[in-house]
Design a protein around this motif. Structure first.
Motif, PDB file in Angstrom:
ATOM      1  N   GLU A  53     -42.132  24.537  -6.297  1.00  0.00           N
ATOM      2  CA  GLU A  53     -40.972  24.124  -7.074  1.00  0.00           C
ATOM      3  C   GLU A  53     -40.671  25.139  -8.183  1.00  0.00           C
ATOM      4  OE1 GLU A  53     -38.934  21.692  -6.558  1.00  0.00           O
ATOM      5  OE2 GLU A  53     -39.975  20.668  -4.943  1.00  0.00           O
ATOM      6  N   THR A  54     -41.719  25.678  -8.798  1.00  0.00           N
ATOM      7  CA  THR A  54     -41.533  26.676  -9.859  1.00  0.00           C
ATOM      8  C   THR A  54     -40.902  27.949  -9.308  1.00  0.00           C
ATOM      9  OG1 THR A  54     -43.419  25.813 -11.101  1.00  0.00           O
ATOM     10  CG2 THR A  54     -42.680  28.041 -11.644  1.00  0.00           C
ATOM     11  N   LEU A  55     -41.389  28.382  -8.158  1.00  0.00           N
ATOM     12  CA  LEU A  55     -40.835  29.593  -7.537  1.00  0.00           C
ATOM     13  C   LEU A  55     -39.368  29.391  -7.173  1.00  0.00           C
ATOM     14  CD1 LEU A  55     -43.801  30.725  -5.260  1.00  0.00           C
ATOM     15  CD2 LEU A  55     -42.931  31.883  -7.295  1.00  0.00           C
ATOM     16  N   LEU A  56     -39.023  28.206  -6.656  1.00  0.00           N
ATOM     17  CA  LEU A  56     -37.627  27.928  -6.330  1.00  0.00           C
ATOM     18  C   LEU A  56     -36.774  27.926  -7.590  1.00  0.00           C
ATOM     19  CD1 LEU A  56     -37.663  25.149  -3.580  1.00  0.00           C
ATOM     20  CD2 LEU A  56     -37.375  27.606  -3.313  1.00  0.00           C
ATOM     21  N   LEU A  57     -37.298  27.316  -8.657  1.00  0.00           N
ATOM     22  CA  LEU A  57     -36.580  27.269  -9.928  1.00  0.00           C
ATOM     23  C   LEU A  57     -36.250  28.668 -10.435  1.00  0.00           C
ATOM     24  CD1 LEU A  57     -35.608  25.870 -12.578  1.00  0.00           C
ATOM     25  CD2 LEU A  57     -37.979  25.965 -13.358  1.00  0.00           C
ATOM     26  N   LEU A  58     -37.158  29.610 -10.207  1.00  0.00           N
ATOM     27  CA  LEU A  58     -36.959  30.977 -10.688  1.00  0.00           C
ATOM     28  C   LEU A  58     -36.138  31.823  -9.715  1.00  0.00           C
ATOM     29  CD1 LEU A  58     -40.556  31.739 -12.036  1.00  0.00           C
ATOM     30  CD2 LEU A  58     -38.573  30.969 -13.340  1.00  0.00           C
ATOM     31  N   LEU A  59     -36.403  31.665  -8.422  1.00  0.00           N
ATOM     32  CA  LEU A  59     -35.803  32.563  -7.439  1.00  0.00           C
ATOM     33  C   LEU A  59     -34.350  32.239  -7.112  1.00  0.00           C
ATOM     34  CD1 LEU A  59     -38.783  32.900  -4.938  1.00  0.00           C
ATOM     35  CD2 LEU A  59     -37.826  34.716  -6.355  1.00  0.00           C
ATOM     36  N   ILE A  60     -34.060  30.965  -6.850  1.00  0.00           N
ATOM     37  CA  ILE A  60     -32.713  30.602  -6.402  1.00  0.00           C
ATOM     38  C   ILE A  60     -31.652  30.954  -7.440  1.00  0.00           C
ATOM     39  CG2 ILE A  60     -31.206  28.688  -5.709  1.00  0.00           C
ATOM     40  CD1 ILE A  60     -33.677  27.402  -4.421  1.00  0.00           C
ATOM     41  N   PRO A  61     -31.797  30.537  -8.714  1.00  0.00           N
ATOM     42  CA  PRO A  61     -30.793  30.913  -9.710  1.00  0.00           C
ATOM     43  C   PRO A  61     -30.683  32.419  -9.900  1.00  0.00           C
ATOM     44  CG  PRO A  61     -32.154  29.119 -10.530  1.00  0.00           C
ATOM     45  CD  PRO A  61     -32.818  29.635  -9.293  1.00  0.00           C
ATOM     46  N   THR A  62     -31.824  33.124  -9.790  1.00  0.00           N
ATOM     47  CA  THR A  62     -31.805  34.578  -9.965  1.00  0.00           C
ATOM     48  C   THR A  62     -30.970  35.250  -8.877  1.00  0.00           C
ATOM     49  OG1 THR A  62     -33.986  34.577 -11.015  1.00  0.00           O
ATOM     50  CG2 THR A  62     -33.228  36.652 -10.070  1.00  0.00           C
ATOM     51  N   ILE A  63     -31.181  34.859  -7.636  1.00  0.00           N
ATOM     52  CA  ILE A  63     -30.416  35.441  -6.527  1.00  0.00           C
ATOM     53  C   ILE A  63     -28.934  35.146  -6.686  1.00  0.00           C
ATOM     54  CG2 ILE A  63     -30.048  35.353  -4.033  1.00  0.00           C
ATOM     55  CD1 ILE A  63     -33.056  34.771  -3.732  1.00  0.00           C
ATOM     56  N   ILE A  64     -28.607  33.898  -7.043  1.00  0.00           N
ATOM     57  CA  ILE A  64     -27.204  33.508  -7.218  1.00  0.00           C
ATOM     58  C   ILE A  64     -26.573  34.274  -8.376  1.00  0.00           C
ATOM     59  CG2 ILE A  64     -25.658  31.600  -7.830  1.00  0.00           C
ATOM     60  CD1 ILE A  64     -27.653  29.750  -6.406  1.00  0.00           C
TER      61      ILE A  64
END
Length: 217
Positions: A53-64
């Motif tokens: 969940e932490t990785l998703l929180l960091l990665l998804i917004p960053t890519i977008i």
């Protein structure tokens, strides 16, 4: 950008594989209440979920964020510069929430939600990166007037996630392979949607702040 989404998919597969290992461990030792394997599997599942969940929180917004800005993204360069301040700011959040929670439980919970945008401020706010604002204060400032609806949105999202996925979270691949795969993919897509909404909310609030500053000037 395709490589970055592929990286998220790889993390998802690794997370699901690890979760399945601990779920099988639980099933094998479910009748042995004195076994340490139950504790190990419970902690393993919790840690796997938290890391994913932490990785998703960091990665998804960053890519977008980088896609919206039309910039080339190097995940290594991005997190090399943001990991340290992000860790420091999140420790500050934890300390402040605990302080409020010890005195008043409900205000402590409310404070937690008011600091929900701190990771986004650290990673994407130019004012923060230039040392012009404090991350915790900026999160509160951005949510001023919107904290209650934001709180209700997150609470509703958590409730919806529980209602939708609670019955499939314990599915074991060896027993229900189709259910396990479909539930896992559905949860990944759900997380992609939720974190996209969070980033969009943050971006809208940041744009609103810039508009207010422009009017004030």
């Amino acid at each position: 950008m395709g490589d970055n989404w592929g990286f998220i998919l790889a993390i998802f597969v690794a997370s699901e594989s690890t979760s399945q290992y601990f779920k099988n461990l639980q099933r094998i030792h479910q009748t042995d209440l004195s076994s340490n394997f139950q504790l190990v599997s419970d902690l393993g599942l919790l840690l796997t979920t938290m890391v994913f969940e932490t990785l998703l929180l960091l990665l998804i917004p960053t890519i977008i964020h980088y896609k919206v800005k039309g910039k080339d993204l190097s995940l290594w360069d991005h997190f090399r510069t943001t990991t340290s301040p992000l860790g420091i700011e999140m420790l500050r959040v934890i300390a402040r929430v605990i302080r409020w929670g010890v005195l008043f439980i409900l205000p402590g919970i409310y404070k937690h939600f008011r600091y929900y945008l701190v990771p986004y401020v650290v990673m994407f706010s130019e004012d923060y990166q230039q040392g012009k604002v404090d991350a915790l204060d900026e999160s509160e400032r951005l949510l001023k007037g919107f904290a209650t609806p934001f709180f209700l949105f997150i609470a509703g999202e958590m409730l919806l996630q529980y209602l939708v996925f609670s019955k499939t979270d314990n599915a074991i691949f060896s027993q229900q392979p189709v259910v396990t795969v479909l539930a896992g993919m559905a949860k990944l897509l759900y997380n992609l949607f939720v974190y996209t909404v969070f980033y969009s909310y943050f971006a809208a609030l940041l744009e609103r702040k810039r508009g207010e500053l422009a009017v004030a000037i």
